[in-house]
Design an enzyme around this catalytic site. Structure first.
Site, PDB file in Angstrom:
ATOM      1  N   TRP A   1       0.830  -1.214   0.000  1.00  0.00           N
ATOM      2  CA  TRP A   1       0.000   0.000   0.000  1.00  0.00           C
ATOM      3  C   TRP A   1       0.857   1.255   0.000  1.00  0.00           C
ATOM      4  O   TRP A   1       0.419   2.310  -0.419  1.00  0.00           O
ATOM      5  CB  TRP A   1      -0.955   0.006   1.203  1.00  0.00           C
TER       6      TRP A   1
ATOM      7  N   LYS B   1     -15.320 -18.071  -5.985  1.00  0.00           N
ATOM      8  CA  LYS B   1     -15.242 -19.279  -6.790  1.00  0.00           C
ATOM      9  C   LYS B   1     -15.909 -20.457  -6.081  1.00  0.00           C
ATOM     10  O   LYS B   1     -16.557 -21.282  -6.700  1.00  0.00           O
ATOM     11  CB  LYS B   1     -13.776 -19.612  -7.084  1.00  0.00           C
TER      12      LYS B   1
END
Length: 956
Positions: free
Chosen positions: A524, A600
């Site tokens: 980040w 998924k």
RNA sequence: GGGCCGCUAGCUCAACUGGCAGAGCGCCGUGCUGAUAACGCGGAGGUAGGUGGUUCGAGUCCACCGCGGCCCA
């Protein structure tokens, strides 16, 4: 001349054609060149992590980014759109670990090697970036992909180093500890996610109650009071006892001193039941009465040379649900413990090494693994009379998901940025930022900033920007480096591990060897540095950086509150004393139709290519712009997208094909002089008034970073266009004479469609350009100015038309109630309310198929008497309808002339004779006559209960 | 445990500052149609997540609770 347009359109195919044209014509590049030298609108691309193929939720933020980039370009701004790729970090490493079928530090360092591992990470990133570019172009996200910034380049890394070194200069960087779940076999901390993979239930562990003897020489009057008195504490991790530095109590809880034999014990009142005997209460105190009492250390190992330890402190996390209401605190082996000791200034040091074994100076247990030491510690305490009781408990405990070693909480070295020191500044800079939706500013983001903790920016990993801090082996002197030159390296040298780890520096203080700390940077930090790092600032790009800071606009989903939105804010606040973005759109998440997050394992993931191939990317974009308020989740499924295409795209396309079909027949020339507005049909003036309002509100909405309201208004407008304007204007396009009314109709529809394309260009760039190009000699709508400043407002017409439509609604309702089909003309209808202007009243009469329309009635009153005259007229209309149907079935074109024959009798014949002109005119029949002639393609049918044969053939 | 957002028709979502609960999809009926895979009209379908409160009046403001989502601990 306009190209013929197929009414059956395949939007995905259309989009691919446009992609080709844009590529051939360099349209994006041209749109930028067009605005060169104009004021900038500054956009920052939040770089996606290239660790996997793009998914449907990635369309969302990219659609919003593209929308405003295109809009501002059309408004005359120069909108540089530099793409960017986030290339470092754990997600990339995990992707590579999966491919190699390995996991964790041990395998990476000993089996693969850091060099090869990082090389594979680099390759993986390059591979996925290709997918991302293809995906982005397919959804028409216009960015400069050739000059993208990559967080892995030497230039980028050096900018990041510079940023860190500036913070270092400001004394904002320090080394501390971070307590994390830790696997002593793998020698690695585990992420939260990994932690949750390895919990086991009913794990047996010791449950021991320990006497902490209060010192006799307590300060002041308390002295004699505590003779032969112990505080009773409880733990399930005896191995942490040698590291004990404090006992924690709750200020407000009642603690009881009980007598057992010849000794006294102190514990919380709600937990007296843990005692071996019936409690003999001696005294009751509050927790805060105990605070400050010194006790005898269990072991000498953690007794500090300086500072005070081994005394009672208050804490807010003390539980009275289990144990004794007294928490044994060992600073480095518990999250709360460390925080408490830091708050209270209690000194501490490690008793256990990174291998999970006791350090040499803990001589009684040195070299033993903590779990092996547990029983020995219990025995030792029992022998010394410090054990009150020892049991076994069953509880849920975390294990390493890889190797099943029981995890311990362990304090590792960690590096921090002292963001808390600048907290007020962060809050102020956030407050000066425009958040859409507004509640994020004080809500989610504001709350996060209020509870700010120092940013722990070090990661014990491999594929990342190496932290440029070197430490002297001899004297512990520390140095933060800001460029490769400072290391004696060339500018273009790879700065990643392991190469950078080999670079040593000479200590300026003692002449010793300085080595880099092994950690890499939190990713980040990489992305938060992009405002300047994308320019290589400050070594280069100084001017361009200053011109492009801060951003006018950024947009991402709300999971970035603690991610990119935060890292941008912190870094720019610390370095430049302001936020790096002025406006930010914070989007919700893409979820399945039931509101569940796509994953998924749930099997509810939508493949973006499936959506592109079936509905087109414009449709997906439009869905995201219109479906729900910004910041809310998007319930996305194939049904909603199908509806988007059917409700909006197809009707719009039909408006367009209607225009093109007849404009071609009539050789409409848009360059002919315009019919003055005041001379145009009331429907034209109504439509242009509506369009004027639309243009104003779309501009206003987008200026305020609102996408949904403009998009929804466009949608409503298209409905008006299709189902009222064109529906009511059709005959004006069909009529054979080319008068000024027809010209006005064409001009009105033409200008409306072109303007609409302009308005829609930022939203649905493919569709808008496809239509616009055909209406404008292949000029691209993306090179035009955004529509604005129309001046055809006519509120009176809009009000009257609204009333007319209500009148139609009421009239059709009355017809339905009376069971009188619309095809049957009626003498009249009377409606309540004030009269309408004649031109608008005419529309109502036509729509209702009545001869007269009167107002001022008390209720809707339909004249239901069908005279023979009306009956014949109605039959004529039935015949027209039947002929048109036949034309269509025979595959005739709208402009084809025909000859028509019929065979009927009774009323039908009279209707045919009476209204022959009307029928011929409506059906483009050159001749209309009785008799079943050869060569006419005919059909026997029933009309209003009577037999009729109708035959037609193309007229020669 | 804390923060923020949401909860309105079977589904997806509207309704400026408190003022008569709406649209689209789906369903039933019916009509219109030579641009329309579209559209019109009518119908069925609602205790507005729940409970209190403020108010002449609450989907809207307040409190508490429940459910869902995201984040933090």
């Amino acid at each position: 001349m306009f190209e013929r347009v197929d009414q059956k359109v395949n939007f995905p195919e259309l989009e691919k054609q446009l992609m080709g044209k844009w590529k051939d014509e360099n349209t994006f590049q041209k749109s930028l060149e067009l605005r060169e030298g104009k004021p900038r609108f500054i956009f920052y691309e939040g770089p996606p992590t290239a660790n996997g193929k793009p998914a449907t939720h990635h369309i969302l933020a990219r659609a919003f980014k593209d929308l405003f980039g295109r809009y501002k370009t059309m408004k005359g701004f120069y909108v540089e759109r530099k793409a960017g790729w986030d290339t470092h970090g754990l997600p990339v490493e995990i992707e590579v670990e999966k491919k190699l079928n390995i996991s964790g530090k041990f395998e990476i360092e000993n089996e693969i090697g850091i060099e090869r591992f990082n090389e594979l990470c680099r390759q993986s990133v390059y591979q996925y970036v290709e997918d991302w570019v293809a995906f982005s172009e397919r959804m028409a996200f216009w960015q400069d992909y050739e000059h993208a910034y990559w967080t892995l380049t030497p230039d980028y890394i050096q900018s990041v180093w510079w940023a860190l070194s500036e913070m270092w200069k400001q004394d904002l960087i320090y080394k501390g500890f971070r307590v994390a779940p830790y696997c002593s076999r793998c020698a690695t901390p585990l992420s939260n996610h990994e932690l949750h993979l390895g919990y086991q239930d009913n794990v047996p562990d010791p449950s021991v109650y320990i006497r902490f003897r209060l010192k006799k020489d307590q300060p002041g009057a308390r002295r004699a009071h505590f003779d032969k008195t112990s505080i009773l504490a409880w733990t399930t991790t005896p191995w942490t006892l040698p590291g004990n530095v404090a006992l924690a109590v709750d200020n407000d809880v009642d603690y009881i001193k009980v007598k057992e034999g010849d000794e006294f014990l102190i514990l919380a009142e709600p937990l007296l039941s843990v005692l071996k005997e019936e409690p003999h209460v001696v005294e009751r105190v509050k927790g805060h009465d105990l605070v400050g009492l010194d006790y005898e250390p269990l072991y000498p190992y953690s007794v500090p040379e300086q500072g005070r330890a081994q005394y009672v402190v208050d804490a807010d996390f003390v539980s009275t649900e289990e144990g004794t209401g007294v928490v044994h605190t060992s600073a480095l082996y518990g999250v709360d413990d460390l925080r408490l000791c830091q708050e209270k200034g209690i000194p501490f040091k490690h008793t256990v090494g990174l291998d999970g074994k006791f350090l040499p100076y803990v001589d009684k247990f040195a070299g033993l693994h903590v779990k092996e030491a547990d029983p020995l510690i219990i025995d030792d305490l029992r022998e010394r009379g410090l054990l009150y009781k020892a049991e076994t408990t069953l509880h849920t405990y975390p294990f390493c998901w890889r190797c099943s070693t029981p995890l311990i909480y362990y304090a590792l070295d960690a590096w921090y940025i002292r963001t808390t020191e600048r907290k007020e500044e962060l809050i102020a800079n956030n407050a000066a930022t425009n958040w859409v939706p507004a509640h994020i500013k004080t809500g989610r983001m504001g709350d996060w900033l209020q509870n700010n903790v120092d940013w722990q920016f070090s990661r014990s990993r491999y594929w990342g920007t190496p932290i440029p801090i070197w430490i002297c082996e001899g004297c512990d002197e520390k140095r933060c480096v800001s460029s490769s030159a400072e290391l004696g390296l060339k500018d273009d040298v790879d700065l990643h591990r392991p190469y950078i780890d080999e670079i040593t520096l000479k200590c300026e203080k003692c002449g010793g060897v300085m080595r880099r700390i092994p950690e890499v940077l939190d990713v980040w930090f990489d992305s938060g540095a992009m405002p300047f790092a994308q320019r290589g600032y400050p070594r280069q790009g100084k001017e361009i950086f200053e011109q492009t800071f801060p951003a006018d606009f950024i947009s991402e989903a709300l999971d970035q509150t603690r991610g990119w939105f935060y890292s941008l804010l912190v870094i720019s606040t610390l370095l430049f004393k302001q936020n790096s973005y002025r406006n930010v759109i914070c989007l919700g998440l893409v979820v399945d139709p039931k509101g569940k997050k796509a994953s998924k394992s749930r099997g509810n993931v939508l493949d973006p290519n499936f959506l592109f191939d079936n509905f087109g990317s414009d449709a997906v974009r439009w869905f995201f712009f219109t479906s729900t308020q910004v910041g809310e989740n998007y319930r996305t499924g194939t049904d909603t997208l199908r509806e988007t295409v059917q409700q909006f795209f197809i009707p719009l396309w039909n408006c367009y094909t209607f225009f093109v079909t007849y404009a071609r027949l009539d050789n409409f020339d848009p360059d002919r002089p315009a019919v003055p507005l005041e001379e145009r049909h009331v429907l034209d003036r109504w439509l242009l008034s509506r369009l004027t309002g639309l243009v104003t509100s779309v501009n206003g909405g987008l200026d305020a970073y609102d996408a949904i309201e403009p998009a929804r208004r466009i949608q409503r407008f298209v409905d008006d266009l299709s189902n009222w304007y064109i529906r009511r204007s059709r005959r004006r396009f069909w009529k054979s004479q080319s008068d000024s009314d027809k010209a006005a109709a064409y001009q009105t529809l033409y200008e409306t469609l072109r303007t609409l394309c302009g308005l829609m260009a930022p939203f649905t760039p493919f569709l808008a350009d496809a239509i616009y190009r055909n209406l404008s000699d292949e000029r691209s709508v993306h090179l035009t100015d955004f529509p604005s400043g129309l001046a055809a407002e006519d509120p009176a017409i809009e009000v009257a038309m609204a009333r007319a439509r209500q009148a139609v609604e009421a009239g059709l309702g009355a017809r339905d109630a009376a069971r009188l089909k619309v095809r049957q003309p009626l003498a009249g209808i009377a409606l309540p309310g004030e009269p309408l202007p004649e031109d608008i009243a005419a529309i109502v009469r036509e729509e209702l198929n009545v001869k007269t329309l009167t107002f001022g009635a008390s209720e809707v009153k339909l004249d239901t008497v069908i005279t023979e005259e009306l009956k014949l007229e109605g039959l004529a209309r039935e015949v027209v309808r039947a002929i048109q149907d036949r034309r269509k079935k025979l595959g005739l074109n709208v402009e084809d002339r025909i000859d028509t024959r019929y065979d009927a009798d009774g009323l039908l014949v009279r209707a045919l004779q009476r209204h022959a002109d009307y029928i011929r005119n409506e059906t483009l029949s050159v001749t209309l006559g009785p008799g079943r002639e050869a060569g006419f393609d005919g059909e026997q049918m029933m009309l209003e209960g009577e037999q009729i044969w109708i035959g037609l053939k193309r007229s020669s």
